[in-house]
Design a protein around this motif. Structure first.
Motif, PDB file in Angstrom:
ATOM      1  N   PRO A  28      65.597 -19.201  63.688  1.00 59.45           N
ATOM      2  CA  PRO A  28      65.300 -18.885  65.062  1.00 59.45           C
ATOM      3  C   PRO A  28      65.783 -19.816  66.185  1.00 59.45           C
ATOM      4  N   TRP A  29      65.797 -19.623  67.504  1.00 56.92           N
ATOM      5  CA  TRP A  29      66.295 -20.248  68.404  1.00 56.92           C
ATOM      6  C   TRP A  29      65.158 -21.012  69.020  1.00 56.92           C
ATOM      7  N   LYS A  30      65.537 -22.179  69.805  1.00 57.32           N
ATOM      8  CA  LYS A  30      64.599 -22.701  70.511  1.00 57.32           C
ATOM      9  C   LYS A  30      65.079 -23.245  71.973  1.00 57.32           C
ATOM     10  N   LEU A  31      64.455 -23.002  72.896  1.00 56.97           N
ATOM     11  CA  LEU A  31      64.997 -23.290  74.427  1.00 56.97           C
ATOM     12  C   LEU A  31      64.731 -24.712  74.606  1.00 56.97           C
ATOM     13  N   ILE A  32      65.818 -25.336  74.724  1.00 59.50           N
ATOM     14  CA  ILE A  32      65.745 -26.855  74.754  1.00 59.50           C
ATOM     15  C   ILE A  32      66.220 -27.297  76.288  1.00 59.50           C
ATOM     16  N   TRP A  33      66.921 -26.504  77.171  1.00 57.44           N
ATOM     17  CA  TRP A  33      67.233 -26.956  78.549  1.00 57.44           C
ATOM     18  C   TRP A  33      67.351 -25.374  79.301  1.00 57.44           C
ATOM     19  N   GLN A  34      67.068 -25.436  80.408  1.00 60.07           N
ATOM     20  CA  GLN A  34      67.162 -24.476  81.606  1.00 60.07           C
ATOM     21  C   GLN A  34      67.356 -24.929  82.772  1.00 60.07           C
ATOM     22  N   THR A  35      68.112 -24.072  83.760  1.00 57.74           N
ATOM     23  CA  THR A  35      67.860 -24.477  85.060  1.00 57.74           C
ATOM     24  C   THR A  35      68.253 -23.192  85.876  1.00 57.74           C
ATOM     25  N   GLU A  36      67.947 -23.154  87.144  1.00 56.71           N
ATOM     26  CA  GLU A  36      68.225 -21.919  87.987  1.00 56.71           C
ATOM     27  C   GLU A  36      69.215 -22.098  89.061  1.00 56.71           C
ATOM     28  N   LYS A  37      70.111 -20.922  89.029  1.00 56.98           N
ATOM     29  CA  LYS A  37      71.117 -20.737  89.943  1.00 56.98           C
ATOM     30  C   LYS A  37      70.995 -19.633  90.955  1.00 56.98           C
ATOM     31  N   PRO A  38      71.090 -19.803  92.111  1.00 57.73           N
ATOM     32  CA  PRO A  38      70.980 -18.715  93.294  1.00 57.73           C
ATOM     33  C   PRO A  38      71.671 -17.503  93.133  1.00 57.73           C
ATOM     34  N   SER A  39      73.054 -17.652  92.476  1.00 53.39           N
ATOM     35  CA  SER A  39      73.816 -16.251  92.093  1.00 53.39           C
ATOM     36  C   SER A  39      74.461 -16.494  90.680  1.00 53.39           C
TER      37      SER A  39
ATOM     38  N   LYS B   8      79.827 -24.272  77.956  1.00 50.95           N
ATOM     39  CA  LYS B   8      80.487 -23.822  76.383  1.00 50.95           C
ATOM     40  C   LYS B   8      81.348 -24.594  76.117  1.00 50.95           C
ATOM     41  N   ASN B   9      82.044 -25.313  76.809  1.00 53.25           N
ATOM     42  CA  ASN B   9      83.329 -26.323  76.547  1.00 53.25           C
ATOM     43  C   ASN B   9      82.827 -27.756  76.093  1.00 53.25           C
ATOM     44  N   LEU B  10      81.736 -27.966  76.301  1.00 51.04           N
ATOM     45  CA  LEU B  10      81.031 -29.044  75.697  1.00 51.04           C
ATOM     46  C   LEU B  10      81.014 -29.209  74.227  1.00 51.04           C
ATOM     47  N   SER B  11      81.369 -30.359  73.557  1.00 49.25           N
ATOM     48  CA  SER B  11      81.044 -30.563  72.128  1.00 49.25           C
ATOM     49  C   SER B  11      79.727 -30.803  71.752  1.00 49.25           C
ATOM     50  N   LYS B  12      79.040 -30.681  70.424  1.00 48.12           N
ATOM     51  CA  LYS B  12      77.601 -30.994  70.282  1.00 48.12           C
ATOM     52  C   LYS B  12      77.296 -32.264  70.814  1.00 48.12           C
ATOM     53  N   GLU B  13      77.977 -33.179  70.605  1.00 48.07           N
ATOM     54  CA  GLU B  13      77.554 -34.691  71.156  1.00 48.07           C
ATOM     55  C   GLU B  13      77.559 -34.778  72.781  1.00 48.07           C
ATOM     56  N   ARG B  14      78.353 -34.121  73.472  1.00 46.91           N
ATOM     57  CA  ARG B  14      78.510 -34.107  74.852  1.00 46.91           C
ATOM     58  C   ARG B  14      77.363 -33.131  75.281  1.00 46.91           C
ATOM     59  N   THR B  15      77.189 -32.093  74.459  1.00 40.60           N
ATOM     60  CA  THR B  15      75.761 -31.363  74.905  1.00 40.60           C
ATOM     61  C   THR B  15      74.528 -32.026  74.823  1.00 40.60           C
ATOM     62  N   TRP B  16      74.298 -32.926  73.683  1.00 36.23           N
ATOM     63  CA  TRP B  16      72.938 -33.475  73.326  1.00 36.23           C
ATOM     64  C   TRP B  16      72.984 -34.497  74.725  1.00 36.23           C
ATOM     65  N   ALA B  17      74.136 -35.193  75.245  1.00 41.91           N
ATOM     66  CA  ALA B  17      74.189 -36.033  76.201  1.00 41.91           C
ATOM     67  C   ALA B  17      73.777 -35.498  77.621  1.00 41.91           C
ATOM     68  N   PHE B  18      74.198 -34.324  77.841  1.00 41.07           N
ATOM     69  CA  PHE B  18      74.077 -33.373  78.920  1.00 41.07           C
ATOM     70  C   PHE B  18      72.530 -33.336  78.990  1.00 41.07           C
ATOM     71  N   ILE B  19      71.794 -32.613  77.985  1.00 46.97           N
ATOM     72  CA  ILE B  19      70.536 -32.514  77.855  1.00 46.97           C
ATOM     73  C   ILE B  19      69.675 -33.596  78.298  1.00 46.97           C
TER      74      ILE B  19
END
Length: 82
Positions: A44-55, A67-78
């Protein structure tokens, strides 16, 4: 029309999935039901982050960057954007 950019996480497999959609709840349900070939093996997948964009074009730009972030950089972004 608004678009969502999202990050899903599979705890069992320590994997991320990053995507964009107009209908977030339906899209997550499709991922967790096995209807999406790329994500079916890791549910199963869990939603851990989301944002809205106008287009859609803005959503795709952000999705591509994520999609170009590593796992470590993805965690840092979140952590930074939560």
């Amino acid at each position: 029309m608004k678009y969502f950019v999202y990050i899903l996480y599979s705890e069992e497999f320590y994997r991320f999935y990053k995507g964009q959609t107009q209908g977030l709840a339906l899209r997550i349900a499709r991922h967790n039901s096995g209807m999406e070939k790329a994500t079916a093996p890791y549910k199963p997948w869990k939603l851990i982050w989301q944002t809205e964009k106008p287009s859609r074009s803005e959503a795709i730009k952000l999705e591509t960057k994520l999609k170009n972030l590593s796992k470590e950089r993805t965690w840092a972004f979140i952590k930074k954007h939560s």
